[in-house]
Design a protein around this motif. Structure first.
Motif, mmCIF file in Angstrom:
data_model
loop_
_atom_site.group_PDB
_atom_site.id
_atom_site.type_symbol
_atom_site.label_atom_id
_atom_site.label_comp_id
_atom_site.label_asym_id
_atom_site.label_seq_id
_atom_site.Cartn_x
_atom_site.Cartn_y
_atom_site.Cartn_z
ATOM 1 N N LEU A 1 -5.597 38.496 27.575
ATOM 2 C CA LEU A 1 -6.328 37.678 26.608
ATOM 3 C C LEU A 1 -6.654 38.479 25.351
ATOM 4 O O LEU A 1 -6.574 37.958 24.234
ATOM 5 N N THR A 2 -6.994 39.751 25.529
ATOM 6 C CA THR A 2 -7.265 40.609 24.379
ATOM 7 C C THR A 2 -6.020 40.775 23.522
ATOM 8 O O THR A 2 -6.077 40.694 22.285
ATOM 9 N N ALA A 3 -4.880 41.002 24.179
ATOM 10 C CA ALA A 3 -3.624 41.126 23.442
ATOM 11 C C ALA A 3 -3.297 39.831 22.701
ATOM 12 O O ALA A 3 -2.853 39.856 21.541
ATOM 13 N N TYR B 1 0.683 29.117 18.995
ATOM 14 C CA TYR B 1 1.119 29.033 20.385
ATOM 15 C C TYR B 1 0.197 29.820 21.315
ATOM 16 O O TYR B 1 -0.136 29.358 22.412
ATOM 17 N N LEU B 2 -0.221 30.989 20.888
ATOM 18 C CA LEU B 2 -1.101 31.806 21.723
ATOM 19 C C LEU B 2 -2.508 31.224 21.804
ATOM 20 O O LEU B 2 -3.232 31.487 22.762
ATOM 21 N N GLY B 3 -2.893 30.438 20.820
ATOM 22 C CA GLY B 3 -4.219 29.834 20.819
ATOM 23 C C GLY B 3 -5.069 30.434 19.723
ATOM 24 O O GLY B 3 -4.959 31.628 19.414
ATOM 25 N N CYS B 4 -5.902 29.619 19.114
ATOM 26 C CA CYS B 4 -6.745 30.129 18.038
ATOM 27 C C CYS B 4 -7.714 31.168 18.588
ATOM 28 O O CYS B 4 -8.039 31.189 19.782
ATOM 29 N N GLY B 5 -8.203 32.033 17.704
ATOM 30 C CA GLY B 5 -9.045 33.137 18.125
ATOM 31 C C GLY B 5 -10.293 32.715 18.877
ATOM 32 O O GLY B 5 -10.651 33.311 19.903
ATOM 33 N N SER B 6 -10.961 31.676 18.402
ATOM 34 C CA SER B 6 -12.208 31.249 19.051
ATOM 35 C C SER B 6 -11.949 30.729 20.459
ATOM 36 O O SER B 6 -12.744 30.955 21.381
ATOM 37 N N ALA C 1 -13.471 32.445 23.809
ATOM 38 C CA ALA C 1 -14.269 31.669 24.754
ATOM 39 C C ALA C 1 -13.753 31.865 26.176
ATOM 40 O O ALA C 1 -14.540 32.036 27.124
ATOM 41 N N GLU C 2 -12.429 31.853 26.346
ATOM 42 C CA GLU C 2 -11.858 32.081 27.672
ATOM 43 C C GLU C 2 -12.116 33.503 28.150
ATOM 44 O O GLU C 2 -12.438 33.727 29.326
ATOM 45 N N LEU C 3 -12.000 34.460 27.245
ATOM 46 C CA LEU C 3 -12.264 35.848 27.608
ATOM 47 C C LEU C 3 -13.716 36.026 28.028
ATOM 48 O O LEU C 3 -14.013 36.716 29.010
ATOM 49 N N GLY C 4 -14.635 35.401 27.308
ATOM 50 C CA GLY C 4 -16.050 35.480 27.666
ATOM 51 C C GLY C 4 -16.317 34.899 29.043
ATOM 52 O O GLY C 4 -17.079 35.467 29.832
ATOM 53 N N ALA C 5 -15.646 33.784 29.351
ATOM 54 C CA ALA C 5 -15.819 33.173 30.667
ATOM 55 C C ALA C 5 -15.294 34.090 31.782
ATOM 56 O O ALA C 5 -15.903 34.218 32.840
#
Length: 345
Positions: free
Chosen positions: A281-283, A326-331, A335-339
């Protein structure tokens, strides 16, 4: 952590650089339209660079995708490896591996995937119903890896009854399409309680692979900007001697390196069998957010030439923006990384 490539990985990356450099020229890309380059795809298969992914691992694949990104070569390499070669090798049955991996390795079969899962597809008694609005390289694919609403993985043939595809034009020329499934027959990939692990593993590997592709796209954009500003003169001196130009290029370089190192770390951890969901997710976040900045800078540093739709740097801009989407917007990624981090805490 050791990001140094093995001899096999380095040799594969060198060969990939040669093939992409020779065949993914500006003239050939301009003539390809939105489709893939059949000659280049055949060259990659003949050289063994598709089948080699089983041996060189995800880190090796990231190195190869960097070379593709530098030239924005129009072949379904990332999709076939991330949604075909790697998940089938890791989670496919013995029969599936024996039947499918050779065809994928020779380029005869082309894979893509509907990731991440959005809950639009349901499975009942081995038949899938639902849709995906835009699947990369779907027009070239023979097989699609589809997660259902419960994150079980299914492999669908694009020529099977109940499968319908229609062209979709995206920012980059990725031969994308809309996938509609109406009771389509599918075969399960990964069984039992481990199916969620199969989905998460595939998603993490795909995010890492496409982040590696973005690292190459950004490196190619920056290389073009450096070449242009070093030879283009204004007021009797090269543009590259302007402090504002140097600072903009330096920022783009640091962003590109951040994308590269986070992709390397995630790939290395996955290859080592370590937990890597948050690293992937960080990458992906760096590839999305920083990648967008880099391709904008590359186009901006070309001045008026950057606005020319036929200029090679504009292709990097389109690919960078498409990978960002395609990878998804930063926010969304944050949000997924925080979860994920909250669950682990």
């Amino acid at each position: 952590m050791d990001f140094h490539p093995t001899e096999e990985q380095a040799a594969a990356a060198g060969l990939a650089a040669q093939i992409f450099g020779d065949l993914a020229t500006h003239e050939r890309l301009a003539a390809a339209g939105t489709g893939s380059d059949a000659e280049l795809w055949k060259a990659l298969a003949t050289s063994g660079l598709i089948a080699a992914v089983q041996d060189i691992g995800l880190l090796g694949l990231v190195l190869l995708l960097e070379e593709q990104g530098r030239t924005t070569a129009q072949v379904p390499y990332a999709a076939t490896c991330a949604y075909g070669m790697l998940p089938l090798a890791a989670h496919g049955s013995d029969e599936q591996r024996a039947r499918l991996l050779p065809a994928l390795g020779t380029g005869e079969a082309v894979a893509t995937g509907v990731f991440p899962a959005r809950g639009r597809i349901t499975a009942e008694h081995g038949r899938l119903t639902g849709f995906a609005p835009a699947v990369p390289w779907l027009r070239e694919a023979t097989h699609v890896l589809v997660p259902d609403a419960d994150h079980a993985l299914w492999l669908v043939r694009t020529d099977a009854p109940g499968v319908r595809t229609s062209p979709v034009e995206t920012t980059a020329p990725w031969s994308a399409g809309r996938l509609t499934l109406t009771g389509a027959e599918a075969e399960r990939v990964g069984t039992g309680s481990a199916h969620r692990d199969a989905y998460e593993d595939t998603l993490a590997a795909a995010r890492t692979a496409f982040a590696g592709l973005q690292a190459g796209v950004c490196a190619g954009s920056l290389a073009r900007a450096v070449e242009y500003t070093s030879t283009r003169e204004q007021f009797g001196r090269p543009l590259s001697t302007n402090q504002g130009v140097m600072l903009r290029a330096a920022d783009a370089y640091m962003d590109t390196e951040a994308i590269r190192v986070t992709a390397y770390e995630a790939a290395w951890r996955i290859d080592q069998g370590l937990a890597a969901r948050e690293h992937a997710l960080t990458a992906a976040w760096w590839a999305s957010e920083a990648g967008k900045r880099v391709v904008h800078a590359g186009q901006h540093l070309h001045g008026g030439m950057g606005a020319d739709l036929d200029h090679p740097v504009h292709r990097h801009f389109l690919w960078g923006r498409q990978l960002d989407a395609y990878l998804g917007c930063g926010s969304e990624l944050l949000a997924e990384l925080g979860a994920v981090l909250a669950q682990e805490g």
